[in-house]
Write a protein that holds these residues in place. Sequence first.
Motif, PDB file in Angstrom:
ATOM      1  N   LEU A 125      40.395   9.267  22.005  1.00 24.46           N
ATOM      2  CA  LEU A 125      40.276  10.148  20.847  1.00 24.46           C
ATOM      3  C   LEU A 125      41.539  10.984  20.675  1.00 24.46           C
ATOM      4  O   LEU A 125      42.071  11.119  19.557  1.00 24.46           O
ATOM      5  N   TYR A 126      42.048  11.529  21.766  1.00 20.24           N
ATOM      6  CA  TYR A 126      43.269  12.338  21.757  1.00 20.24           C
ATOM      7  C   TYR A 126      44.442  11.547  21.162  1.00 20.24           C
ATOM      8  O   TYR A 126      45.130  11.994  20.230  1.00 20.24           O
ATOM      9  N   LYS A 127      44.658  10.342  21.685  1.00 20.68           N
ATOM     10  CA  LYS A 127      45.809   9.551  21.242  1.00 20.68           C
ATOM     11  C   LYS A 127      45.611   8.975  19.846  1.00 20.68           C
ATOM     12  O   LYS A 127      46.581   8.785  19.099  1.00 20.68           O
ATOM     13  N   SER A 128      44.364   8.704  19.478  1.00 26.39           N
ATOM     14  CA  SER A 128      44.092   8.238  18.115  1.00 26.39           C
ATOM     15  C   SER A 128      44.481   9.300  17.089  1.00 26.39           C
ATOM     16  O   SER A 128      45.068   8.991  16.050  1.00 26.39           O
ATOM     17  N   LEU A 129      44.153  10.533  17.376  1.00 20.35           N
ATOM     18  CA  LEU A 129      44.492  11.615  16.453  1.00 20.35           C
ATOM     19  C   LEU A 129      46.002  11.764  16.298  1.00 20.35           C
ATOM     20  O   LEU A 129      46.511  11.986  15.200  1.00 20.35           O
ATOM     21  N   ILE A 130      46.724  11.629  17.405  1.00 22.45           N
ATOM     22  CA  ILE A 130      48.183  11.790  17.353  1.00 22.45           C
ATOM     23  C   ILE A 130      48.851  10.605  16.660  1.00 22.45           C
ATOM     24  O   ILE A 130      49.676  10.781  15.756  1.00 22.45           O
ATOM     25  N   TYR A 131      48.482   9.390  17.054  1.00 17.70           N
ATOM     26  CA  TYR A 131      49.209   8.214  16.580  1.00 17.70           C
ATOM     27  C   TYR A 131      48.685   7.650  15.256  1.00 17.70           C
ATOM     28  O   TYR A 131      49.454   7.089  14.476  1.00 17.70           O
ATOM     29  N   PHE A 132      47.399   7.771  14.985  1.00 19.68           N
ATOM     30  CA  PHE A 132      46.866   7.283  13.726  1.00 19.68           C
ATOM     31  C   PHE A 132      46.831   8.370  12.645  1.00 19.68           C
ATOM     32  O   PHE A 132      47.074   8.098  11.479  1.00 19.68           O
ATOM     33  N   ALA A 133      46.499   9.592  13.040  1.00 18.42           N
ATOM     34  CA  ALA A 133      46.317  10.670  12.067  1.00 18.42           C
ATOM     35  C   ALA A 133      47.500  11.625  11.994  1.00 18.42           C
ATOM     36  O   ALA A 133      47.483  12.552  11.199  1.00 18.42           O
ATOM     37  N   GLN A 134      48.511  11.405  12.849  1.00 18.73           N
ATOM     38  CA  GLN A 134      49.696  12.275  12.887  1.00 18.73           C
ATOM     39  C   GLN A 134      49.295  13.746  13.092  1.00 18.73           C
ATOM     40  O   GLN A 134      49.860  14.660  12.475  1.00 18.73           O
ATOM     41  N   ALA A 135      48.302  13.956  13.930  1.00 13.61           N
ATOM     42  CA  ALA A 135      47.854  15.315  14.223  1.00 13.61           C
ATOM     43  C   ALA A 135      48.869  16.027  15.115  1.00 13.61           C
ATOM     44  O   ALA A 135      49.616  15.404  15.868  1.00 13.61           O
ATOM     45  N   GLY A 160      40.746  27.167  34.073  1.00 17.34           N
ATOM     46  CA  GLY A 160      39.930  27.191  35.276  1.00 17.34           C
ATOM     47  C   GLY A 160      40.678  27.654  36.504  1.00 17.34           C
ATOM     48  O   GLY A 160      40.075  27.921  37.539  1.00 17.34           O
ATOM     49  N   ALA A 161      42.009  27.755  36.404  1.00 13.93           N
ATOM     50  CA  ALA A 161      42.818  28.294  37.498  1.00 13.93           C
ATOM     51  C   ALA A 161      42.998  29.795  37.290  1.00 13.93           C
ATOM     52  O   ALA A 161      42.486  30.376  36.329  1.00 13.93           O
ATOM     53  N   LYS A 162      43.767  30.433  38.177  1.00  7.41           N
ATOM     54  CA  LYS A 162      44.002  31.872  38.052  1.00  7.41           C
ATOM     55  C   LYS A 162      44.850  32.210  36.834  1.00  7.41           C
ATOM     56  O   LYS A 162      44.884  33.369  36.406  1.00  7.41           O
ATOM     57  N   ALA A 163      45.537  31.220  36.302  1.00 11.43           N
ATOM     58  CA  ALA A 163      46.382  31.408  35.129  1.00 11.43           C
ATOM     59  C   ALA A 163      46.391  30.122  34.321  1.00 11.43           C
ATOM     60  O   ALA A 163      46.155  29.037  34.868  1.00 11.43           O
ATOM     61  N   PRO A 164      46.669  30.196  33.019  1.00 13.86           N
ATOM     62  CA  PRO A 164      46.755  28.972  32.220  1.00 13.86           C
ATOM     63  C   PRO A 164      47.914  28.095  32.690  1.00 13.86           C
ATOM     64  O   PRO A 164      48.953  28.598  33.125  1.00 13.86           O
ATOM     65  N   ILE A 165      47.716  26.781  32.579  1.00 14.22           N
ATOM     66  CA  ILE A 165      48.733  25.819  32.995  1.00 14.22           C
ATOM     67  C   ILE A 165      49.066  24.905  31.820  1.00 14.22           C
ATOM     68  O   ILE A 165      48.167  24.298  31.231  1.00 14.22           O
ATOM     69  N   VAL A 166      50.350  24.836  31.479  1.00 15.03           N
ATOM     70  CA  VAL A 166      50.810  23.913  30.441  1.00 15.03           C
ATOM     71  C   VAL A 166      51.209  22.624  31.143  1.00 15.03           C
ATOM     72  O   VAL A 166      52.240  22.573  31.812  1.00 15.03           O
ATOM     73  N   LEU A 167      50.366  21.603  30.997  1.00 14.91           N
ATOM     74  CA  LEU A 167      50.545  20.364  31.757  1.00 14.91           C
ATOM     75  C   LEU A 167      50.715  19.208  30.774  1.00 14.91           C
ATOM     76  O   LEU A 167      49.949  18.257  30.772  1.00 14.91           O
ATOM     77  N   THR A 168      51.710  19.298  29.925  1.00 13.46           N
ATOM     78  CA  THR A 168      51.914  18.284  28.908  1.00 13.46           C
ATOM     79  C   THR A 168      52.495  17.008  29.509  1.00 13.46           C
ATOM     80  O   THR A 168      53.107  17.022  30.567  1.00 13.46           O
ATOM     81  N   SER A 169      52.320  15.917  28.781  1.00 16.09           N
ATOM     82  CA  SER A 169      52.861  14.623  29.204  1.00 16.09           C
ATOM     83  C   SER A 169      54.352  14.558  28.895  1.00 16.09           C
ATOM     84  O   SER A 169      54.848  15.232  27.993  1.00 16.09           O
ATOM     85  N   ARG A 170      55.050  13.715  29.641  1.00 15.99           N
ATOM     86  CA  ARG A 170      56.473  13.517  29.367  1.00 15.99           C
ATOM     87  C   ARG A 170      56.682  12.901  27.984  1.00 15.99           C
ATOM     88  O   ARG A 170      57.759  13.012  27.401  1.00 15.99           O
ATOM     89  N   ALA A 171      55.644  12.253  27.439  1.00 15.62           N
ATOM     90  CA  ALA A 171      55.747  11.648  26.110  1.00 15.62           C
ATOM     91  C   ALA A 171      55.525  12.668  24.995  1.00 15.62           C
ATOM     92  O   ALA A 171      55.803  12.383  23.826  1.00 15.62           O
ATOM     93  N   ASP A 172      55.032  13.845  25.322  1.00 18.60           N
ATOM     94  CA  ASP A 172      54.782  14.862  24.304  1.00 18.60           C
ATOM     95  C   ASP A 172      56.096  15.407  23.757  1.00 18.60           C
ATOM     96  O   ASP A 172      57.086  15.543  24.473  1.00 18.60           O
ATOM     97  N   THR A 173      56.081  15.751  22.481  1.00 15.43           N
ATOM     98  CA  THR A 173      57.278  16.274  21.832  1.00 15.43           C
ATOM     99  C   THR A 173      57.515  17.735  22.225  1.00 15.43           C
ATOM    100  O   THR A 173      56.614  18.414  22.745  1.00 15.43           O
ATOM    101  N   ALA A 174      58.723  18.213  21.919  1.00 18.59           N
ATOM    102  CA  ALA A 174      59.033  19.622  22.151  1.00 18.59           C
ATOM    103  C   ALA A 174      58.101  20.505  21.323  1.00 18.59           C
ATOM    104  O   ALA A 174      57.683  21.583  21.765  1.00 18.59           O
ATOM    105  N   GLU A 175      57.752  20.053  20.111  1.00 20.84           N
ATOM    106  CA  GLU A 175      56.843  20.823  19.260  1.00 20.84           C
ATOM    107  C   GLU A 175      55.484  20.971  19.933  1.00 20.84           C
ATOM    108  O   GLU A 175      54.900  22.068  19.945  1.00 20.84           O
TER     109      GLU A 175
END
Length: 298
Positions: A250-260, A268-283
């Motif tokens: 569902l996640y990848k369908s929205l990005i690649y088909f719907a240009q979301a 759930g940790a003591k602080a938020p974690i930004v754990l983006t994929s290496r394929a994710d854009t700078a935006e």
Amino acid sequence: MTLTDLLIKAAALPKRTIAVAAAEDEEVMSAVAQGIEKELAHFILFGNQTAIANLMKKEGVPAEKVSVVHADHPAAAAELAVKAVAQKEAEVLMKGNVATAVILKAVLNKEFGLRTGRVLSHTAVFEIPGYERLITITDAAMNIEPDLQQKVQIIQNAVEVAVSIGITTPKVAPLAAVEVVNPSMQATLDAAALSQMNARGQIQHCIVDGPLALDNAISPAAAKHKGIDGRVAGQADILLVPNIETGNALYKSLIYFAQAKVGAVISGAKAPIVLTSRADTAESKLFSLALAICSTEK
């Protein structure tokens, strides 16, 4: 609200500090440059000092605007970044050019990590062309086949994120292939149990109703056509997927088909974690930073 509005909201908050593990990554450094330009946060960059300096120059990151801490290899950078968050030197952890397993090993370290005893889960907030509001999907990246109690915590993590961006009482749809309970389909049994737990106050600060198929969760017309009533049908803010395969597709369908557009955070940790994929854009990394910054507000 749009994800651009989220950037504005994050910039208006008291400045947070982001600890970036293995910051020697072009897209990450681009996101750091934009974050500084938009006055989102302060940054501590952990990793190879020479590589980081070269990328800072390439991306136009002012040296006086960041702190750089040298680490000989990505695992060391991950440990240093996690320790910085654990010691309150930073409020958000961000993954750079380091394997997810490596940074999570540091996060879960019993001595200096960010454990809370809660389930860690991935919450992704999407802006979809033609859709009237932001929609949240959980969990598309962390928990493979969550059981009922894990789903309770995944919902609670997502609700905290949704509330932090201004959705006061999020509507949660536990997704399944059908809208009725079928003993042969575990997703429908869990959805019914989650709805009942919410009704009895065991899951708070949200409205949970399901099982719902995707169309009936997000489309008032589809829900009406099938005669499905309830406070969530056609109005869901959060889509709880039954397993990682559903969430990933569902996640990848929205990005690649719907240009979301998307921003995502691990909660759930003591602080938020930004754990983006290496394929994710700078935006996407920038939107994720903004989401994490908003999530620091309790």
